[in-house]
Design a protein around this motif. Sequence first.
Motif, PDB file in Angstrom:
ATOM      1  N   LEU A   1       1.061  -0.922   0.153  1.00 50.51           N
ATOM      2  CA  LEU A   1       0.015  -0.126   0.297  1.00 50.51           C
ATOM      3  C   LEU A   1       0.352   0.996  -0.482  1.00 50.51           C
ATOM      4  CD1 LEU A   1      -2.762   1.040   0.190  1.00 50.51           C
ATOM      5  CD2 LEU A   1      -2.605   1.226   3.308  1.00 50.51           C
ATOM      6  N   PHE A   2       1.632   1.930   0.753  1.00 51.46           N
ATOM      7  CA  PHE A   2       2.647   2.255   1.042  1.00 51.46           C
ATOM      8  C   PHE A   2       3.456   2.685  -0.110  1.00 51.46           C
ATOM      9  CE2 PHE A   2       2.267   0.878   5.668  1.00 51.46           C
ATOM     10  CZ  PHE A   2       1.108   1.888   5.712  1.00 51.46           C
ATOM     11  N   ALA A   3       3.431   2.235  -0.977  1.00 50.65           N
ATOM     12  CA  ALA A   3       4.760   2.067  -1.787  1.00 50.65           C
ATOM     13  C   ALA A   3       4.518   2.486  -3.000  1.00 50.65           C
ATOM     14  CB  ALA A   3       5.460   0.690  -2.638  1.00 50.65           C
ATOM     15  N   GLY A   4       2.769   3.252  -3.000  1.00 50.23           N
ATOM     16  CA  GLY A   4       2.190   3.699  -4.778  1.00 50.23           C
ATOM     17  C   GLY A   4       2.467   5.344  -3.696  1.00 50.23           C
ATOM     18  N   PHE A   5       2.440   5.990  -2.561  1.00 52.16           N
ATOM     19  CA  PHE A   5       2.938   7.511  -2.604  1.00 52.16           C
ATOM     20  C   PHE A   5       4.169   7.693  -2.036  1.00 52.16           C
ATOM     21  CE2 PHE A   5      -1.055   5.129  -0.279  1.00 52.16           C
ATOM     22  CZ  PHE A   5      -1.875   5.690  -1.182  1.00 52.16           C
ATOM     23  N   PRO A   6       4.453   8.745  -3.444  1.00 56.42           N
ATOM     24  CA  PRO A   6       5.580   8.051  -3.581  1.00 56.42           C
ATOM     25  C   PRO A   6       5.789   9.713  -1.924  1.00 56.42           C
ATOM     26  CG  PRO A   6       4.554   9.368  -5.275  1.00 56.42           C
ATOM     27  CD  PRO A   6       3.533   8.409  -5.074  1.00 56.42           C
ATOM     28  N   ASN A   7       5.039  10.478  -1.696  1.00 59.18           N
ATOM     29  CA  ASN A   7       5.768  11.598  -0.950  1.00 59.18           C
ATOM     30  C   ASN A   7       4.711  12.065   0.658  1.00 59.18           C
ATOM     31  OD1 ASN A   7       6.555  13.216  -3.013  1.00 59.18           O
ATOM     32  ND2 ASN A   7       4.889  13.433  -4.593  1.00 59.18           N
TER      33      ASN A   7
ATOM     34  N   GLU B   1       4.465  12.182   4.279  1.00 53.84           N
ATOM     35  CA  GLU B   1       5.666  12.512   4.958  1.00 53.84           C
ATOM     36  C   GLU B   1       4.929  11.793   6.780  1.00 53.84           C
ATOM     37  OE1 GLU B   1       4.636  16.426   5.247  1.00 53.84           O
ATOM     38  OE2 GLU B   1       4.028  16.510   3.254  1.00 53.84           O
ATOM     39  N   GLY B   2       3.872  10.846   6.611  1.00 53.10           N
ATOM     40  CA  GLY B   2       3.391  10.102   8.217  1.00 53.10           C
ATOM     41  C   GLY B   2       2.747   9.498   7.590  1.00 53.10           C
ATOM     42  N   ILE B   3       2.245   8.293   8.362  1.00 52.46           N
ATOM     43  CA  ILE B   3       1.441   7.392   8.344  1.00 52.46           C
ATOM     44  C   ILE B   3       0.417   7.050   9.533  1.00 52.46           C
ATOM     45  CG2 ILE B   3       0.672   4.172   8.493  1.00 52.46           C
ATOM     46  CD1 ILE B   3       3.846   4.836   6.667  1.00 52.46           C
ATOM     47  N   PHE B   4      -0.600   7.006  10.159  1.00 52.85           N
ATOM     48  CA  PHE B   4      -1.699   6.748  11.329  1.00 52.85           C
ATOM     49  C   PHE B   4      -1.586   5.600  11.693  1.00 52.85           C
ATOM     50  CE2 PHE B   4      -1.282  11.345  10.636  1.00 52.85           C
ATOM     51  CZ  PHE B   4      -0.605  11.903  11.246  1.00 52.85           C
ATOM     52  N   ALA B   5      -1.627   4.216  12.297  1.00 57.28           N
ATOM     53  CA  ALA B   5      -2.402   3.163  12.882  1.00 57.28           C
ATOM     54  C   ALA B   5      -3.314   3.010  13.435  1.00 57.28           C
ATOM     55  CB  ALA B   5      -0.943   2.339  12.917  1.00 57.28           C
ATOM     56  N   LEU B   6      -4.779   3.161  12.581  1.00 54.56           N
ATOM     57  CA  LEU B   6      -5.711   2.801  13.434  1.00 54.56           C
ATOM     58  C   LEU B   6      -5.749   1.924  14.581  1.00 54.56           C
ATOM     59  CD1 LEU B   6      -7.477   4.718  10.430  1.00 54.56           C
ATOM     60  CD2 LEU B   6      -6.395   5.789  12.179  1.00 54.56           C
TER      61      LEU B   6
ATOM     62  N   ALA C   1      -4.227   0.297  18.517  1.00 58.49           N
ATOM     63  CA  ALA C   1      -3.285  -0.152  18.955  1.00 58.49           C
ATOM     64  C   ALA C   1      -1.669  -0.410  19.000  1.00 58.49           C
ATOM     65  CB  ALA C   1      -3.345  -0.282  20.569  1.00 58.49           C
ATOM     66  N   GLY C   2      -2.327  -1.497  18.139  1.00 53.83           N
ATOM     67  CA  GLY C   2      -0.938  -2.415  17.484  1.00 53.83           C
ATOM     68  C   GLY C   2      -0.188  -2.337  16.410  1.00 53.83           C
ATOM     69  N   VAL C   3       1.301  -1.994  16.281  1.00 54.16           N
ATOM     70  CA  VAL C   3       1.069  -1.515  15.180  1.00 54.16           C
ATOM     71  C   VAL C   3       1.737  -2.806  14.213  1.00 54.16           C
ATOM     72  CG1 VAL C   3       1.046   0.753  15.490  1.00 54.16           C
ATOM     73  CG2 VAL C   3       3.662  -0.842  15.803  1.00 54.16           C
ATOM     74  N   ASP C   4       1.808  -4.245  14.688  1.00 54.62           N
ATOM     75  CA  ASP C   4       2.577  -5.375  14.295  1.00 54.62           C
ATOM     76  C   ASP C   4       2.223  -5.358  12.297  1.00 54.62           C
ATOM     77  OD1 ASP C   4       0.245  -5.681  15.581  1.00 54.62           O
ATOM     78  OD2 ASP C   4       0.276  -7.943  15.521  1.00 54.62           O
ATOM     79  N   ALA C   5       0.475  -5.332  12.098  1.00 51.56           N
ATOM     80  CA  ALA C   5       1.007  -5.046  10.548  1.00 51.56           C
ATOM     81  C   ALA C   5       1.755  -4.147   9.572  1.00 51.56           C
ATOM     82  CB  ALA C   5      -0.877  -4.910  10.212  1.00 51.56           C
ATOM     83  N   PHE C   6       2.180  -2.944  10.319  1.00 54.14           N
ATOM     84  CA  PHE C   6       2.930  -1.861  10.286  1.00 54.14           C
ATOM     85  C   PHE C   6       4.035  -2.063   9.852  1.00 54.14           C
ATOM     86  CE2 PHE C   6      -1.378  -0.487  11.352  1.00 54.14           C
ATOM     87  CZ  PHE C   6      -2.228   0.299   9.804  1.00 54.14           C
ATOM     88  N   VAL C   7       4.868  -2.920  10.753  1.00 57.33           N
ATOM     89  CA  VAL C   7       6.128  -2.798  10.658  1.00 57.33           C
ATOM     90  C   VAL C   7       6.858  -3.698  10.546  1.00 57.33           C
ATOM     91  CG1 VAL C   7       6.889  -1.269  12.648  1.00 57.33           C
ATOM     92  CG2 VAL C   7       6.183  -3.655  12.954  1.00 57.33           C
ATOM     93  N   ARG C   8       7.852  -4.337   9.936  1.00 57.93           N
ATOM     94  CA  ARG C   8       8.385  -5.532   9.756  1.00 57.93           C
ATOM     95  C   ARG C   8       7.542  -5.703   8.088  1.00 57.93           C
ATOM     96  NH1 ARG C   8       7.974  -6.941  14.554  1.00 57.93           N
ATOM     97  NH2 ARG C   8       5.662  -7.812  14.149  1.00 57.93           N
ATOM     98  N   ARG C   9       7.741  -4.432   7.087  1.00 55.47           N
ATOM     99  CA  ARG C   9       6.608  -4.779   5.705  1.00 55.47           C
ATOM    100  C   ARG C   9       8.058  -3.734   5.033  1.00 55.47           C
ATOM    101  NH1 ARG C   9       1.780  -3.510   5.514  1.00 55.47           N
ATOM    102  NH2 ARG C   9       1.644  -2.776   3.619  1.00 55.47           N
ATOM    103  N   ASP C  10       8.220  -4.405   3.868  1.00 62.14           N
ATOM    104  CA  ASP C  10       9.269  -4.047   3.025  1.00 62.14           C
ATOM    105  C   ASP C  10       8.627  -2.668   1.928  1.00 62.14           C
ATOM    106  OD1 ASP C  10       8.191  -5.384   1.499  1.00 62.14           O
ATOM    107  OD2 ASP C  10       9.432  -6.661   0.888  1.00 62.14           O
TER     108      ASP C  10
ATOM    109  N   PRO D   1       7.722   9.239  10.364  1.00 62.70           N
ATOM    110  CA  PRO D   1       6.796   9.071  11.125  1.00 62.70           C
ATOM    111  C   PRO D   1       5.908   7.465  11.220  1.00 62.70           C
ATOM    112  CG  PRO D   1       6.671  11.334  10.658  1.00 62.70           C
ATOM    113  CD  PRO D   1       7.316  10.407   9.883  1.00 62.70           C
ATOM    114  N   LEU D   2       6.031   6.223  12.135  1.00 61.20           N
ATOM    115  CA  LEU D   2       4.463   6.215  12.215  1.00 61.20           C
ATOM    116  C   LEU D   2       3.922   6.157  13.145  1.00 61.20           C
ATOM    117  CD1 LEU D   2       2.888   3.188  12.007  1.00 61.20           C
ATOM    118  CD2 LEU D   2       4.565   2.136  12.692  1.00 61.20           C
ATOM    119  N   ILE D   3       3.006   6.772  13.385  1.00 60.56           N
ATOM    120  CA  ILE D   3       1.599   7.388  14.719  1.00 60.56           C
ATOM    121  C   ILE D   3       1.028   6.054  15.235  1.00 60.56           C
ATOM    122  CG2 ILE D   3       0.861   8.595  15.670  1.00 60.56           C
ATOM    123  CD1 ILE D   3       2.393  10.550  12.971  1.00 60.56           C
ATOM    124  N   ARG D   4       0.570   5.523  16.564  1.00 57.52           N
ATOM    125  CA  ARG D   4      -0.497   4.585  16.929  1.00 57.52           C
ATOM    126  C   ARG D   4      -1.272   5.266  17.699  1.00 57.52           C
ATOM    127  NH1 ARG D   4       0.502   1.354  21.532  1.00 57.52           N
ATOM    128  NH2 ARG D   4       1.688   1.994  23.083  1.00 57.52           N
TER     129      ARG D   4
END
Length: 307
Positions: A50-56, A58-63, A65-74, A81-84
């Motif tokens: 998902l994130f690779a499709g947006f070249p600009n 500036e930040g990601i909001f995890a909707l 509490a747990g961010v395991d689906a957001f970290v450890r991905r290429d 910033p990744l914000i939970r």
Amino acid sequence: MLYLHVDSGLDSWRKAFHQQQPDLQVVVAGDDFDPAAVRWVAAWNPPEALFAGFPNLEGIFALGAGVDAFVRRDDLPADIPLIRLLDAGMAQQMVEYILWALLTVQRDFDVYARQQQQGIWQEQMARSMGEMRLGILGLGALGQKVAQQLAGLGYKVAGWKRSPLILEGVQVLTGDQGFDDLLKQSDVLISLLPNTTQTRGVLNRSTLGRLPQGAVLVNVARGVQVVDEDLLQLLDEGHLRLAVLDVFHQEPLVQGHPFWRHPRVVMTPHMAAATLPEPAVEQVLGNLQRLASGQEPLGLVRADSGY
Ligand code: GLV
């Protein structure tokens, strides 16, 4: 422009953004927009790449509490910033869920359910709240509120955290020794730990075996923290009385898994605490303001701890 991805309730999310900040442009999959204009993503269960499709970005909001689906991905750029979410209405729901589990064992409703099936009329000796020793693993935004509210009701509450903390009415333990001490004294062990390399498999035969005879496990964190076979053995051997599980290694839990029909497992489909659009959006917007004014956002995920 903010790109929104949620599994369900898309209309409520869009409405919450629109009501709270009408001038923020919020787009979703299928809308006609330029991916280069997307500066923020707010998402739950983000699909692969998902994130690779947006070249600009500036930040990601995890909707959540747990961010395991957001970290450890290429596809997640390391430098943005990744914000939970911190609480955002989840703590109260956690209190309610855990209270249900606690009352089940404290007032023996699990025993009465079995007795009913067997046609047995037999009153049990109920315990008072003050006789129930709770051990809460993880004293983050959720764990702290849960611990204090349950202590306020009269339960005897201890909690474990990686780093020291003073929490009124709650015995806070830290470090390996503290972890061991917590296990030995917990009639009900409640996991609210984040999912990190250190917490995976942490609820196993060795740790759960240190709980007092007849103890109960409540897992409202992540399924991968439990070694399922070990838990099942301890339940079958009678060392543990009950496991109340909201989370599983694989969700939905595969059909045929022993948890589905185990008489000492009570399970729910990862519903203990849902993200509520209104407080969640309020937190996202507050953090956008903090970022715009050069302040650190609340709930910023640290690369070293993973939460
Ligand atoms: C739900 O599991 C969450 O992490 O918010």
